[in-house]
Structures are given as C-alpha cells and as structure tokens.
Design a protein around this motif. Structure first.
Motif, PDB file in Angstrom:
ATOM      1  N   TRP A  17       0.817  -1.213   0.000  1.00  0.00           N
ATOM      2  CA  TRP A  17       0.000   0.000   0.000  1.00  0.00           C
ATOM      3  C   TRP A  17       0.856   1.271   0.000  1.00  0.00           C
ATOM      4  CZ3 TRP A  17      -4.952  -0.192  -1.232  1.00  0.00           C
ATOM      5  CH2 TRP A  17      -5.631  -1.392  -1.041  1.00  0.00           C
ATOM      6  N   VAL A  18       1.929   1.244  -0.768  1.00  0.00           N
ATOM      7  CA  VAL A  18       2.798   2.409  -0.921  1.00  0.00           C
ATOM      8  C   VAL A  18       2.309   3.186  -2.140  1.00  0.00           C
ATOM      9  CG1 VAL A  18       5.150   3.196  -1.388  1.00  0.00           C
ATOM     10  CG2 VAL A  18       4.757   1.234   0.145  1.00  0.00           C
ATOM     11  N   ALA A  19       2.043   4.472  -1.939  1.00  0.00           N
ATOM     12  CA  ALA A  19       1.549   5.322  -3.028  1.00  0.00           C
ATOM     13  C   ALA A  19       2.669   5.630  -4.017  1.00  0.00           C
ATOM     14  CB  ALA A  19       0.992   6.622  -2.463  1.00  0.00           C
ATOM     15  N   SER A  20       2.324   5.719  -5.282  1.00  0.00           N
ATOM     16  CA  SER A  20       3.272   6.124  -6.313  1.00  0.00           C
ATOM     17  C   SER A  20       3.506   7.621  -6.240  1.00  0.00           C
ATOM     18  CB  SER A  20       2.733   5.804  -7.710  1.00  0.00           C
ATOM     19  OG  SER A  20       2.711   4.434  -7.937  1.00  0.00           O
ATOM     20  N   ASP A  21       4.649   8.030  -6.694  1.00  0.00           N
ATOM     21  CA  ASP A  21       4.949   9.435  -6.902  1.00  0.00           C
ATOM     22  C   ASP A  21       3.996   9.946  -7.987  1.00  0.00           C
ATOM     23  OD1 ASP A  21       6.728  11.105  -9.078  1.00  0.00           O
ATOM     24  OD2 ASP A  21       7.095  11.755  -6.997  1.00  0.00           O
ATOM     25  N   ASN A  22       3.483  11.163  -7.837  1.00  0.00           N
ATOM     26  CA  ASN A  22       2.510  11.697  -8.801  1.00  0.00           C
ATOM     27  C   ASN A  22       3.027  11.728 -10.228  1.00  0.00           C
ATOM     28  OD1 ASN A  22       0.468  12.016  -6.963  1.00  0.00           O
ATOM     29  ND2 ASN A  22       0.876  14.175  -6.592  1.00  0.00           N
ATOM     30  N   ALA A  23       4.281  12.093 -10.422  1.00  0.00           N
ATOM     31  CA  ALA A  23       4.841  12.148 -11.780  1.00  0.00           C
ATOM     32  C   ALA A  23       4.924  10.749 -12.379  1.00  0.00           C
ATOM     33  CB  ALA A  23       6.215  12.805 -11.764  1.00  0.00           C
ATOM     34  N   GLU A  24       5.367   9.798 -11.597  1.00  0.00           N
ATOM     35  CA  GLU A  24       5.477   8.405 -12.053  1.00  0.00           C
ATOM     36  C   GLU A  24       4.096   7.855 -12.403  1.00  0.00           C
ATOM     37  OE1 GLU A  24       6.934   4.175 -10.040  1.00  0.00           O
ATOM     38  OE2 GLU A  24       6.776   5.976  -8.811  1.00  0.00           O
ATOM     39  N   PHE A  25       3.133   8.093 -11.516  1.00  0.00           N
ATOM     40  CA  PHE A  25       1.766   7.637 -11.752  1.00  0.00           C
ATOM     41  C   PHE A  25       1.192   8.293 -13.008  1.00  0.00           C
ATOM     42  CE2 PHE A  25      -2.855   8.324 -10.624  1.00  0.00           C
ATOM     43  CZ  PHE A  25      -3.263   7.041 -10.936  1.00  0.00           C
ATOM     44  N   GLY A  26       1.392   9.597 -13.132  1.00  0.00           N
ATOM     45  CA  GLY A  26       0.894  10.309 -14.307  1.00  0.00           C
ATOM     46  C   GLY A  26       1.461   9.768 -15.598  1.00  0.00           C
ATOM     47  N   GLN A  27       2.735   9.406 -15.583  1.00  0.00           N
ATOM     48  CA  GLN A  27       3.368   8.851 -16.780  1.00  0.00           C
ATOM     49  C   GLN A  27       2.759   7.491 -17.135  1.00  0.00           C
ATOM     50  OE1 GLN A  27       7.619   8.358 -16.405  1.00  0.00           O
ATOM     51  NE2 GLN A  27       7.880   7.942 -18.589  1.00  0.00           N
ATOM     52  N   ARG A  28       2.541   6.641 -16.124  1.00  0.00           N
ATOM     53  CA  ARG A  28       1.928   5.321 -16.380  1.00  0.00           C
ATOM     54  C   ARG A  28       0.515   5.475 -16.952  1.00  0.00           C
ATOM     55  NH1 ARG A  28       2.416   2.923 -10.897  1.00  0.00           N
ATOM     56  NH2 ARG A  28       4.484   3.691 -10.517  1.00  0.00           N
ATOM     57  N   VAL A  29      -0.242   6.388 -16.365  1.00  0.00           N
ATOM     58  CA  VAL A  29      -1.619   6.591 -16.828  1.00  0.00           C
ATOM     59  C   VAL A  29      -1.626   7.179 -18.238  1.00  0.00           C
ATOM     60  CG1 VAL A  29      -3.789   7.800 -16.398  1.00  0.00           C
ATOM     61  CG2 VAL A  29      -2.525   6.808 -14.489  1.00  0.00           C
ATOM     62  N   ALA A  30      -0.730   8.111 -18.516  1.00  0.00           N
ATOM     63  CA  ALA A  30      -0.669   8.722 -19.852  1.00  0.00           C
ATOM     64  C   ALA A  30      -0.383   7.670 -20.921  1.00  0.00           C
ATOM     65  CB  ALA A  30       0.392   9.819 -19.878  1.00  0.00           C
TER      66      ALA A  30
END
Length: 179
Positions: free
Chosen positions: A41-54
């Motif tokens: 349950w460790v949250a991703s860094d916003n930039a990393e998450f945004g890149q995966r979603v993009a």
C-alpha cells in the motif's frame, strides 16, 4: 464506446461494472488503483503515476476504473475518453459496498488492485467513503464540466441501473451478431 472512464465513490460497484463491461466488449480493463499503488500500500509518486496513466490513456481502447482527477493525467483521460460512466450512489450504498467487499476478500488482493495490496480494514478509507459526497463529489462535478459535446456522460444512482445498462449492451451485441 472505445475509451470509457468509470468513476464514482469506492464501494459503489464501479470496479465490478468496469470489469464486466470490459469482458462483454473485449475492450481492455485498466484499474487506476493498480497503477497507483505499489506493494504494501505504498503510493506512487505523482509524476510516475501520471506517466503510467498517460501511456495507457494514449491506447486506442480502454475501460478505465477510478477517479484520480487531480493527478494521474486526469485532463488527458477526460480529453481522450468518449464515454464517462459515473456511479453517483448514496453514502449508505457505498458504505455497504465496502463492508461487503472487506468481508468477502479480507486479506486477499482483489483483481483490480496492485499486487501486494491485500484487502484490509482501513479507518481512513472508511472516512473517505463516508465524506465522499460532501468532499469528492463536487470535484467530480467540476471535472465533468470539462466534457465536450461529443462525449457521453452516463449517471447511475443505483446498482440496478448499472445492471440494466450492461443487459442492454448484451442485448445489442446479440442482435448485432444475428444480423
């Protein structure tokens, strides 16, 4: 429908609906929770998450389950979608949904979650669902204001409407296969 966002409160039934819609249509299912959370349950860094979603949002087809409008390429997902399905259920339905989910899958990783994130009792999460209509719903309403005229917004206020919608899709698919 080629790019479908399925949004709403946790416990509303959106993940189950999104998986069923994906199975019926053959459009790939994408869980934003699975992209966001890391094992334990460790949250991703916003930039990393945004890149995966993009990366996923640029694909030609998807049924994407989850909100994450403030980060995780929220604007790109809204712009890329052709359909938004919104589960706008009452608090009691969502609270019942998460209690039922915890009872049925406690200690196990649900299909739409990241590996290493088993179902658990989390009082902060209960509070999030309890306050969802007051705190998160207005943010979704603002998000929906950015939809274009050529995008569809479908709103369910109970799970029966969602089930009827899926039955209608199945009926149309059956009719199309006959002709």
């Amino acid at each position: 429908m080629q790019r479908v966002l399925v949004m709403g409160s946790s416990g509303s039934g959106k993940s189950t609906f999104a998986r069923r819609l994906s199975e019926m249509t053959g459009i790939p299912f994408v869980s934003l929770d699975a992209l966001y959370w890391k094992p334990g349950w460790v949250a991703s860094d916003n930039a990393e998450f945004g890149q995966r979603v993009a990366e996923v949002a640029r694909q030609p087809q998807w049924v994407m389950d989850g909100n994450y409008t403030r980060h995780g390429a929220g604007e790109l997902r809204r712009h890329s979608s052709d359909t938004v399905i919104w589960f706008d259920l009452p608090r009691r339905s969502c609270m019942f949904g998460i209690m039922k989910r915890i009872a049925g899958s406690y200690g196990n990783v649900r299909p739409e979650m990241a590996e290493g994130c088993p179902e658990r009792i989390d009082f902060e999460f209960f509070r999030y669902v309890w306050t969802y209509r007051r705190q998160q719903r207005p943010k979704l309403l603002d998000y929906f204001q950015g939809l274009r005229a050529d995008q569809s917004l479908v709103c369910f206020t109970d799970r029966a409407q969602a089930n009827d919608y899926l039955r209608e899709i199945a009926f149309r698919q059956k009719r199309a296969s006959i002709h």
